[in-house]
Design an enzyme around this catalytic site. Structure first.
Site, PDB file in Angstrom:
ATOM      1  N   ASP A   1      66.643  -2.319   5.269  1.00  0.00           N
ATOM      2  CA  ASP A   1      66.689  -1.102   4.450  1.00  0.00           C
ATOM      3  C   ASP A   1      65.288  -0.481   4.480  1.00  0.00           C
ATOM      4  OD1 ASP A   1      67.741   0.748   2.596  1.00  0.00           O
ATOM      5  OD2 ASP A   1      66.839  -0.354   0.944  1.00  0.00           O
TER       6      ASP A   1
ATOM      7  N   ASP B   1      73.234   1.482  -1.406  1.00  0.00           N
ATOM      8  CA  ASP B   1      73.226   2.605  -0.464  1.00  0.00           C
ATOM      9  C   ASP B   1      74.602   3.271  -0.432  1.00  0.00           C
ATOM     10  OD1 ASP B   1      70.663   2.055   0.111  1.00  0.00           O
ATOM     11  OD2 ASP B   1      70.928   1.510   2.205  1.00  0.00           O
TER      12      ASP B   1
ATOM     13  N   THR C   1      66.794   6.531   4.525  1.00  0.00           N
ATOM     14  CA  THR C   1      65.327   6.417   4.366  1.00  0.00           C
ATOM     15  C   THR C   1      64.646   6.218   5.718  1.00  0.00           C
ATOM     16  OG1 THR C   1      65.718   4.083   3.852  1.00  0.00           O
ATOM     17  CG2 THR C   1      65.343   5.545   2.010  1.00  0.00           C
ATOM     18  N   THR C   2      65.229   5.365   6.565  1.00  0.00           N
ATOM     19  CA  THR C   2      64.636   5.123   7.889  1.00  0.00           C
ATOM     20  C   THR C   2      64.651   6.403   8.703  1.00  0.00           C
ATOM     21  OG1 THR C   2      65.537   2.885   7.750  1.00  0.00           O
ATOM     22  CG2 THR C   2      64.723   3.584   9.884  1.00  0.00           C
TER      23      THR C   2
END
Length: 540
Positions: free
Chosen positions: A67, A390, A100-101
């Protein structure tokens, strides 16, 4: 330098000794390098075939995750420019809970492309303006390719896409259904408060044993062994005050001259406690959750009246109980009445992996629910919990916006394609920045391909060709070929992509505009701690 009489020259010190300063291109190169290194770090975790990172902190605690935001939070990042990218990931997490990545690697690639433009002697302000124009246009293109949908089937697909590659592979479908049911249950007037979905994790069992409880699970046990373990048709009282005799605020002294007075004093205290319990029982309550303490004697009387009581329940849990059962939180026992009680089908104490927990189940139309997450070890449970968080984020966003986009890098390729066409209509040097922005977005499908062991250039060529036909063509990393993501059911919320592109562009723009880094001296003099490693970042 200041000119002095007599032709002597003496340096003028404006900054204190030990301050480090990087100017112009040096500052830009250093900040861009920091951004690129950070993006490279999380890049390998993107997509269903992304790898995990093991992070060990100074105490030896281990986190195994892929994550993006968890990795960046757990890493001890010193570099100021890198910290700005961590903020991008945190914002993405808070706003939508996923992507997020993606946000960080887009920001990293925007900086990489900007460096090439800076080497061509294009001014940073022009690059920043071009990026801003491109980001605005990208949002318009993204809106035009969004698909309207919020039916249960779509929501499950969205949840499954968010969980892919998060260590929950084998139980993706059942977990996605749990998440969708939970979000649908707590939705009020088209809005979802994620705080009303409680995630309770317990190791032991397998991921398949995870379940959704129409109510709340409290990680506590009964206060007295004489109380019932199970209460059907529960009438629940929620108290915000202790069930014990109040200590006086001021120092009071009681003079007792003979033993009978002592006895009377003790009996009086006991009577007060008994009256409190009688008051609770008289309302018809058979389950009691108390935010504060419950006196030993009160526990005895409650047990005699067959009331299941739990003490020192967290404030957040009391609020969730109120949402789930319809009970009102009462601050004064005297004010407690039958109308304040909530209802639940049953309240049971169960032993889960060696620990007692109270299940408040079968509530009618609860506006707070609990997902009990199970897994073989602590690390597995924690990673499943992150995947579920998520998924809750993306399902909530889809329920609220009712818009999704295709996954598998499809939106990025489509936006890049249309941005390149748009760049030709932009006058001046900004045109190059818009074209660079378009290329930077293609880092997402390229990374997906690399992480799946495919050739990124061949994949990108295939994707571009497929996008001449349809904007929904993306990369299926399991088959290693380009397929229609809409038909394959790989969907992501529109909001995730919008936020990722927007925040990446803003962060890149901000870092580009910095032309001077002045770092104060550290505590012991010499280089400032935050700047250590600035000149010695790992080579790309």
């Amino acid at each position: 330098m200041a000119q002095l009489t007599g032709g002597q020259q003496q340096p003028v010190l404006i900054l204190p000794e030990g301050t480090s300063r990087y100017l112009g291109r040096d500052a830009q190169r250093m900040n861009i390098l920091a951004g690129k290194v950070l993006a490279e770090t999380v890049r390998t975790t993107l997509g269903p075939k992304g790898m995990d990172k093991m992070l060990v902190d100074s105490l030896g605690d281990i986190v195994v995750t892929n994550d993006g935001v968890t990795i960046l939070k757990e890493m001890d990042i010193e570099h100021p420019a890198a910290k700005m990218l961590v903020e991008v990931a945190k914002t993405q997490e808070d706003e939508v809970g996923d992507g997020t990545t993606t946000a960080v690697i887009i920001a990293g690639d925007l900086l990489k492309k900007a460096e090439e433009l800076l080497d061509m002697d294009i001014h940073p302000t022009i690059i920043a303006m071009g990026y801003r124009q491109a980001a605005k246009k990208a949002q318009e293109i993204l809106d035009s390719i969004a698909i309207s949908a919020s039916d249960r089937d779509t929501l499950i697909k969205v949840a499954m896409t968010a969980m892919t590659g998060k260590g929950t592979e084998k139980a993706r479908k059942p977990l996605a259904e749990l998440v969708v049911d939970a979000v649908k249950q707590v939705e009020e007037n088209g809005e979802v408060d994620k705080d009303h979905i409680k995630i309770e994790k317990k190791e032991g069992g397998s991921v398949d044993d995870s379940m959704l409880v129409q109510g709340v699970i409290i990680d506590k046990e009964r206060v007295h062994p004489g109380m019932p373990k199970k209460v059907e048709n529960a009438k629940i009282a929620l108290l915000n005050c202790p069930i014990e005799v109040k200590e006086t605020e001021v120092d009071a002294e009681i003079r007792i001259t003979d033993p009978s007075q002592m006895q009377a004093f003790i009996e009086q205290e006991e009577q007060m406690i008994k009256d409190m319990v009688d008051k609770i029982v008289s309302t018809g309550a058979n389950v009691l959750f108390c935010q504060k303490g419950i006196d030993d004697l009160a526990q005895h009387y409650l047990a005699k009246n067959d009331v299941l009581a739990v003490r020192r329940v967290k404030k957040s849990d009391i609020e969730k109980l109120s949402k789930a059962t319809g009970a009102k939180i009462v601050t004064n026992i005297e004010d407690l009445s039958e109308e304040d009680l909530g209802n639940a089908g049953k309240v049971v104490e169960k032993k889960i992996s060696g620990e007692e927990m109270i299940f408040v189940e079968e509530c009618k139309e609860p506006k707070a629910v609990t997902i009990l997450v199970r897994g073989s070890t602590e690390h597995v449970v924690s990673e499943v919990e992150r995947a579920i968080e998520d998924a809750i984020g993306v399902v909530s966003a889809t329920v609220e916006d009712e818009k999704v986009v295709a996954g598998g890098g499809a939106p990025e390729v489509e936006i890049a394609k249309r941005l390149k066409d748009y760049s030709e209509s932009v006058s001046g040097r900004e045109q190059l920045a818009v074209a660079a922005f378009a290329e930077a977005l293609e880092v997402v499908p390229k990374t997906l391909a690399e992480n799946a062991g495919l050739d990124s250039i061949d994949t990108l060529v295939d994707l571009r060709a497929a996008h001449e036909e349809s904007p929904y063509m993306g990369l299926d990393v399991f088959k290693g070929e380009v397929v229609d993501m809409k038909e394959a059911g790989v969907l992501e919320p529109h909001r995730v992509k919008r936020q990722a592109i927007q925040s990446a562009a803003e962060a890149a723009e901000m870092i580009l505009r910095i032309d001077d880094v002045i770092a104060a001296a550290g505590e012991e003099g010499g280089e400032e701690e935050g700047m250590e490693g600035m000149g010695e970042m790992p080579p790309m």
